[in-house]
Design a protein around this motif. Structure first.
Motif, PDB file in Angstrom:
ATOM      1  N   ASN A  50       0.845  -1.187   0.000  1.00 39.61           N
ATOM      2  CA  ASN A  50       0.000   0.000   0.000  1.00 39.61           C
ATOM      3  C   ASN A  50       0.885   1.243   0.000  1.00 39.61           C
ATOM      4  N   LYS A  75      -8.400  -0.074  -2.921  1.00 32.97           N
ATOM      5  CA  LYS A  75      -9.411  -0.539  -1.976  1.00 32.97           C
ATOM      6  C   LYS A  75     -10.025   0.640  -1.231  1.00 32.97           C
ATOM      7  N   PRO A  77     -11.884   0.423   2.040  1.00 27.29           N
ATOM      8  CA  PRO A  77     -12.329  -0.451   3.127  1.00 27.29           C
ATOM      9  C   PRO A  77     -13.587   0.014   3.847  1.00 27.29           C
ATOM     10  N   ASP A  84     -17.218  -5.319  -3.086  1.00 26.06           N
ATOM     11  CA  ASP A  84     -16.205  -5.293  -4.142  1.00 26.06           C
ATOM     12  C   ASP A  84     -15.246  -4.118  -3.940  1.00 26.06           C
ATOM     13  N   GLN A  86     -14.581  -2.643  -1.148  1.00 22.65           N
ATOM     14  CA  GLN A  86     -13.795  -2.876   0.063  1.00 22.65           C
ATOM     15  C   GLN A  86     -12.605  -3.775  -0.226  1.00 22.65           C
ATOM     16  N   LYS A  87     -12.773  -4.713  -1.155  1.00 24.51           N
ATOM     17  CA  LYS A  87     -11.721  -5.672  -1.481  1.00 24.51           C
ATOM     18  C   LYS A  87     -10.827  -5.214  -2.631  1.00 24.51           C
ATOM     19  N   GLY A  88     -11.182  -4.138  -3.299  1.00 24.87           N
ATOM     20  CA  GLY A  88     -10.382  -3.650  -4.415  1.00 24.87           C
ATOM     21  C   GLY A  88     -10.814  -4.186  -5.764  1.00 24.87           C
TER      22      GLY A  88
END
Length: 199
Positions: A50, A75, A77, A84, A86-88
């Motif tokens: 990140n 992402k 979060p 979707d 939230q998970k990227g």
């Protein structure tokens, strides 16, 4: 017994040296002023992880490698709707294809900004001239045209041309010299903007 102890010591010394080297090659946080833009988005590239709200390090040739990597995973979060995001795994219509950061040599650090806006059912599109050349795409006009105000989330990272970095002459296998063009990328809900910043 002495040989085994010596071998164990050398092995431990190699592990310790390797971990110290990795600690030294990590992204550093952007300054406090730039950190104000960072609100809830994460940007993941291979090898560095990140880099949201970070400066891409020059070590390990990361500033050159980033010009070759595929698009990052972004992402959100804290997205209230849609796991979707939230998970990227951001879905939707892509307005322009991703192009990696390639700041021109001797132009200082450049900001690459990512913002998520609430679309509220509005159809988003680019004007013909915006599609023709990215130089015609203006963020403020785009936001005004679609009545988009404050982003739901945003972040940025900074990098400079790898040739301006201290380790610029370390070759990368399979790499090619990046083109000296400014790049921007945009998405229906996720907008990435490139800004030059001279330090």
């Amino acid at each position: 017994m002495r040989l085994a102890t010596a071998a164990l010591f050398v092995g431990l010394a190699m592990v310790a040296t390797g971990s110290q080297k990795e600690e030294l090659c990590a992204p550093e946080a952007v300054n406090v002023t730039d950190a104000d833009f960072c609100k809830g988005l994460e940007v993941f590239y291979p090898e560095v992880g990140n880099i949201g709200c970070m400066v891409v390090p020059s070590c390990n040739s990361y500033r050159q490698k980033i010009t070759l990597w595929p698009q990052p995973i972004v992402k959100f979060p804290k997205a209230s709707e849609g796991t979707d995001m939230q998970k990227g795994a951001i879905q939707g219509q892509e307005l322009t294809a991703y192009q990696p950061p390639t700041p021109p040599p001797h132009s200082g650090f450049h900001r690459y900004q990512f913002s998520v806006y609430l679309q509220e059912g509005k159809a988003i599109s680019l004007l013909p001239e915006e599609n023709a050349a990215r130089g015609f795409w203006k963020m403020d006009q785009f936001l005004s045209r679609f009545h988009l105000s404050e982003p739901e989330a945003s972040t940025q990272f900074m990098t400079q041309n790898y040739e301006d970095s201290p380790d610029a002459h370390v070759p990368i296998r399979g790499s090619s010299k990046p083109k000296d063009k400014l790049k921007m990328s945009g998405f229906a809900l996720l907008v990435c903007v490139h800004l030059a910043h001279h330090l």
